[in-house]
Design a protein around this motif. Structure first.
Motif: not given
Length: 476
Positions: A53, A56-57, A59-61, A63-65, A70, A73-74
């Motif tokens: 988790q 994921k959090e 990487c999401s900061l 790697i923009p959607p 998202r 990516l998960e």
């Protein structure tokens, strides 16, 4: 989120281009233009998260959607960690004398490189499937990077990988993990040189931008930003596992001890710090001590690469130090360009006093001998019946030298590899290695590699191999 070169030659680059780029065209390394800042509330929320988790959090900061939605990516991250043997991915062993050891070696190759490399393989596959392109990955390894890189892409139709290993300078298990992968897309060279020397022909190839573009060449060494990105997560995980949730409102610093070679891992730690994570970093090295001299004295100068028991750390040109210097110099690209060009020309540079103070403010360092490594392996076994690999012992040595009964801050030592990969060192410590069946089975497998002698033209051999890969992949 956009990216920039540490030397300022390129800015405003999106994640996909950075993932496939390796070195920036100006010779620098890619870094985010901005480092996200996290508050105490976020840490409180994340305190109950699993390691996956947290990946994921984080990487999401970065790697923009618009690059990867998202949900997709998960899914990629879940798939990346599906081959790990432990449900916690990086469990923390709590041992005597206040010793916390983060086991980062539960991936396929029993080394921490699997953590980031498995994700990089999925990220590459995602974009290549979308574009229907082919790439060739070019990697030099000091031991573990090569096998992790191979496992992350073996059998993929749209990726070939060329790996250079330092012949006779890896353990037999490390070599076998690379040379026993008999796949059409895997090309392994056993080279008569040190891991630093293996980097030279690769740097020359990447400097030939036309050749790189023609053959779609990338690197998944820790020069690749995505490797650093994923590694940020285990600093957050280590911190949150060592600090009770009730104390997060009044953050207790955690000391994280990082066995350090190419400095990719401790670069991720510096970024975690910059994001607001209250950690203190310790870079622990073997006889190849350029980082130790830099931290202690501002002496960033090249020395001869020495062979040690912690062979994957036998590195004297830690290229990720450029990222750390850039981060601590306030993203001053022109200053970093000047420093790194001087280092490339003279193989030494004196870190300016103000910058050196900033380095010393975020980390300390320690130098460890082979005798220290053997003694630490022995002590940890005596006290805990727990086997350390030589690289993990480098970090635990620091802990044993800094045990303080009055110490209030927790300490977490990163363990980069399983002791099973370093049987000879374990036996030198008068102990018996515990060898998993999948490692024993390597001895019975067929091997394949090409030998490059010192007198061979390594760059020419690589060019010829890459050209033949491109020709073959373009045939109907």
């Amino acid at each position: 989120m956009k990216y920039t070169s540490t030397r300022g030659g390129l800015t405003g680059v999106d994640f996909e281009k950075v993932l496939f780029a390796g070195f920036a065209p100006d010779g620098g390394l890619f870094m985010p233009e901005e480092i996200p800042k996290l508050d105490k509330r976020t840490l409180q929320t994340w305190s109950s998260y699993s390691y996956i988790q947290l990946v994921k959090e984080i990487c999401s900061l970065f790697i923009p959607p618009e690059s990867i939605p998202r949900a997709e990516l998960e899914g990629l991250i879940d798939k990346a960690f599906s081959r790990f043997r432990h449900r916690d991915i990086v469990p923390i062993a709590k041992l005597k004398s206040g010793l916390n050891v983060m086991e980062m070696w539960h991936g396929v190759t029993h080394a921490f490189k699997d953590l980031a490399m498995s994700c990089v393989g999925e990220l590459l596959g995602y974009f290549l499937k979308r574009s229907n392109k082919h790439i060739t990955i070019l990697v030099a390894t000091s031991g573990d990077t090569g096998s992790s890189a191979i496992e992350s892409v073996r059998g993929r139709e749209n990726i070939d990988i060329v790996v250079l290993l330092p012949r006779g300078r890896c353990t037999r298990i490390q070599e076998l993990q690379m040379t026993t992968v008999i796949e059409d897309n895997v090309h392994v060279f056993a080279v008569d040189g040190t891991s630093d020397e293996l980097d030279y022909p690769i740097k020359k190839l990447f400097a030939d931008s036309d050749f790189v573009k023609t053959h779609n060449i990338i690197s998944t060494n820790s020069v690749n930003w995505a490797r650093i990105l994923v590694q940020i997560a285990h600093f957050f995980y280590g911190y949150l596992q060592c600090v009770p949730p009730t104390e997060l409102q009044c953050p207790t610093p955690v000391e994280i001890v990082v066995p350090t070679g190419g400095a990719g891992n401790i670069t991720a730690g510096c970024i975690a710090q910059a994001m607001g994570l209250p950690i203190r970093l310790v870079a622990v090295v073997n006889r190849n001590d350029i980082i130790h001299r830099t931290v202690q004295h501002g002496d960033f100068s090249l020395g001869d690469t020495a062979a040690t028991l912690a062979s994957a750390m036998d590195i004297q040109e830690p290229y990720n130090m450029e990222r750390i210097l850039w981060l601590l110099a306030g993203s001053d690209r022109s200053h970093i360009k000047e420093l790194m060009e001087e280092f490339q020309e003279k193989k030494r540079v004196k870190i300016p006093e103000q910058l050196h103070k900033r380095i010393a403010g975020v980390m300390t360092s320690c130098r460890v001998t082979d005798d220290n490594i053997l003694g630490t392996i022995g002590r940890c076994w005596e006290e805990n019946h727990y086997l350390l690999c030589p690289h993990s012992a480098v970090g635990v040595y620091y802990h044993y030298q800094h045990i303080d009964g009055n110490q209030k801050s927790p300490r977490c030592c990163l363990a980069p590899a399983s002791a099973a990969k370093f049987q000879d060192v374990i036996m030198k410590a008068n102990l018996t290695p515990d060898i998993p069946q999948e490692i024993k089975a390597l001895e019975e497998k067929q091997t394949r590699s090409r030998h490059l002698a010192r007198e061979d033209d390594w760059e020419a051999e690589l060019r010829q191999t890459i050209e033949s890969i491109t020709q073959r992949r373009h045939l109907p």
